[in-house]
Design a protein around this motif. Sequence first.
Motif, PDB file in Angstrom:
ATOM      1  N   ASN A  57       8.604 -10.285  -3.480  1.00 41.22           N
ATOM      2  CA  ASN A  57       8.350  -9.434  -2.321  1.00 41.22           C
ATOM      3  C   ASN A  57       7.037  -8.680  -2.511  1.00 41.22           C
ATOM      4  N   PRO A  58       5.902  -9.373  -2.360  1.00 38.33           N
ATOM      5  CA  PRO A  58       4.620  -8.744  -2.697  1.00 38.33           C
ATOM      6  C   PRO A  58       4.221  -7.597  -1.785  1.00 38.33           C
ATOM      7  N   PHE A  59       4.546  -7.662  -0.505  1.00 41.44           N
ATOM      8  CA  PHE A  59       4.093  -6.622   0.413  1.00 41.44           C
ATOM      9  C   PHE A  59       4.824  -5.310   0.157  1.00 41.44           C
ATOM     10  N   GLN A  60       6.126  -5.394  -0.093  1.00 44.12           N
ATOM     11  CA  GLN A  60       6.882  -4.175  -0.381  1.00 44.12           C
ATOM     12  C   GLN A  60       6.438  -3.580  -1.714  1.00 44.12           C
ATOM     13  N   ALA A  61       6.130  -4.434  -2.697  1.00 44.28           N
ATOM     14  CA  ALA A  61       5.668  -3.927  -3.991  1.00 44.28           C
ATOM     15  C   ALA A  61       4.328  -3.215  -3.853  1.00 44.28           C
ATOM     16  N   ALA A  62       3.484  -3.682  -2.940  1.00 40.97           N
ATOM     17  CA  ALA A  62       2.188  -3.028  -2.724  1.00 40.97           C
ATOM     18  C   ALA A  62       2.370  -1.665  -2.087  1.00 40.97           C
ATOM     19  N   ALA A  63       3.470  -1.460  -1.382  1.00 39.76           N
ATOM     20  CA  ALA A  63       3.704  -0.200  -0.683  1.00 39.76           C
ATOM     21  C   ALA A  63       4.223   0.899  -1.605  1.00 39.76           C
ATOM     22  N   VAL A  64       4.725   0.539  -2.775  1.00 41.00           N
ATOM     23  CA  VAL A  64       5.324   1.530  -3.682  1.00 41.00           C
ATOM     24  C   VAL A  64       4.329   2.625  -4.076  1.00 41.00           C
ATOM     25  N   PRO A  65       3.071   2.291  -4.456  1.00 42.31           N
ATOM     26  CA  PRO A  65       2.147   3.394  -4.783  1.00 42.31           C
ATOM     27  C   PRO A  65       1.917   4.358  -3.621  1.00 42.31           C
ATOM     28  N   PHE A  66       1.934   3.844  -2.395  1.00 42.29           N
ATOM     29  CA  PHE A  66       1.747   4.729  -1.242  1.00 42.29           C
ATOM     30  C   PHE A  66       2.969   5.618  -1.041  1.00 42.29           C
ATOM     31  N   MET A  67       4.148   5.103  -1.351  1.00 43.61           N
ATOM     32  CA  MET A  67       5.344   5.944  -1.273  1.00 43.61           C
ATOM     33  C   MET A  67       5.271   7.060  -2.312  1.00 43.61           C
ATOM     34  N   ILE A  68       4.814   6.716  -3.522  1.00 43.29           N
ATOM     35  CA  ILE A  68       4.674   7.725  -4.575  1.00 43.29           C
ATOM     36  C   ILE A  68       3.638   8.769  -4.154  1.00 43.29           C
ATOM     37  N   LEU A  69       2.531   8.308  -3.581  1.00 45.77           N
ATOM     38  CA  LEU A  69       1.510   9.226  -3.085  1.00 45.77           C
ATOM     39  C   LEU A  69       2.075  10.118  -1.979  1.00 45.77           C
ATOM     40  N   GLY A  70       2.862   9.539  -1.082  1.00 43.61           N
ATOM     41  CA  GLY A  70       3.472  10.311  -0.001  1.00 43.61           C
ATOM     42  C   GLY A  70       4.441  11.357  -0.518  1.00 43.61           C
ATOM     43  N   ILE A  71       5.275  10.981  -1.475  1.00 48.27           N
ATOM     44  CA  ILE A  71       6.229  11.932  -2.061  1.00 48.27           C
ATOM     45  C   ILE A  71       5.473  13.055  -2.763  1.00 48.27           C
ATOM     46  N   SER A  72       4.416  12.692  -3.481  1.00 52.41           N
ATOM     47  CA  SER A  72       3.599  13.717  -4.153  1.00 52.41           C
ATOM     48  C   SER A  72       2.966  14.664  -3.143  1.00 52.41           C
ATOM     49  N   ALA A  73       2.484  14.126  -2.027  1.00 49.14           N
ATOM     50  CA  ALA A  73       1.881  14.973  -0.991  1.00 49.14           C
ATOM     51  C   ALA A  73       2.908  15.919  -0.388  1.00 49.14           C
ATOM     52  N   ILE A  74       4.119  15.418  -0.170  1.00 47.64           N
ATOM     53  CA  ILE A  74       5.178  16.267   0.377  1.00 47.64           C
ATOM     54  C   ILE A  74       5.501  17.401  -0.587  1.00 47.64           C
ATOM     55  N   VAL A  75       5.690  17.065  -1.862  1.00 42.63           N
ATOM     56  CA  VAL A  75       6.012  18.090  -2.868  1.00 42.63           C
ATOM     57  C   VAL A  75       4.881  19.108  -2.957  1.00 42.63           C
ATOM     58  N   TYR A  76       3.643  18.632  -3.007  1.00 47.78           N
ATOM     59  CA  TYR A  76       2.492  19.534  -3.090  1.00 47.78           C
ATOM     60  C   TYR A  76       2.462  20.484  -1.899  1.00 47.78           C
ATOM     61  N   SER A  77       2.599  19.937  -0.700  1.00 39.67           N
ATOM     62  CA  SER A  77       2.470  20.778   0.493  1.00 39.67           C
ATOM     63  C   SER A  77       3.603  21.789   0.599  1.00 39.67           C
TER      64      SER A  77
END
Length: 187
Positions: free
Chosen positions: A140-160
Amino acid sequence: MNTLKFSVTSSICVLLIGVLLVAWPEAAVTYLVIAIGGLFFLPGLLGMVGYFMANSKTGTDRKPAFPIVGLGSVLLGLWLMVEPAFFVSFLMYLLGGMLVLGALFQFMSYWSYRTLAKVPIVFYLMAGLMMAAGIVILLNPFQAAAVPFMILGISAIVYSVLDLVRLLHYRSRKNSNVVDVEVIEEK
């Protein structure tokens, strides 16, 4: 706009970006590839336009060299913008294949090394995890590519959220009767 309002607005924008990245990480991957395509396309296009403009302005027999790199940049940029999913899946297949081959190499190395010394089971487990990650990416290459963006999104939520809490705490402290202490240096 005062500093507090600006900071709150910035934190809310970061929060919204984080929520979007978590909600639609696949779209974020696609738009990133499209943006990279634009970054290839624009300089190539400027190089091509510059070539044709210089070619029309020169009155001599000497013509500037055709910008092959500019043409390649334009074509690659267009391809990235038109087919971003192809590039995401291609790169993820490459990464997944490299992880699987690397894990196989580690397994073979550990297996041959076991005659010289005892190889801890943890080494085999780590190679197994690396192989599992490679297989997941290959399946599942496309979903695996999305994982770093999910981590970035979670980090942005926590930061904000933490920043908003800090700002609200600062505002409540600022409105209370706290006296600032000024340090005076002796001469």
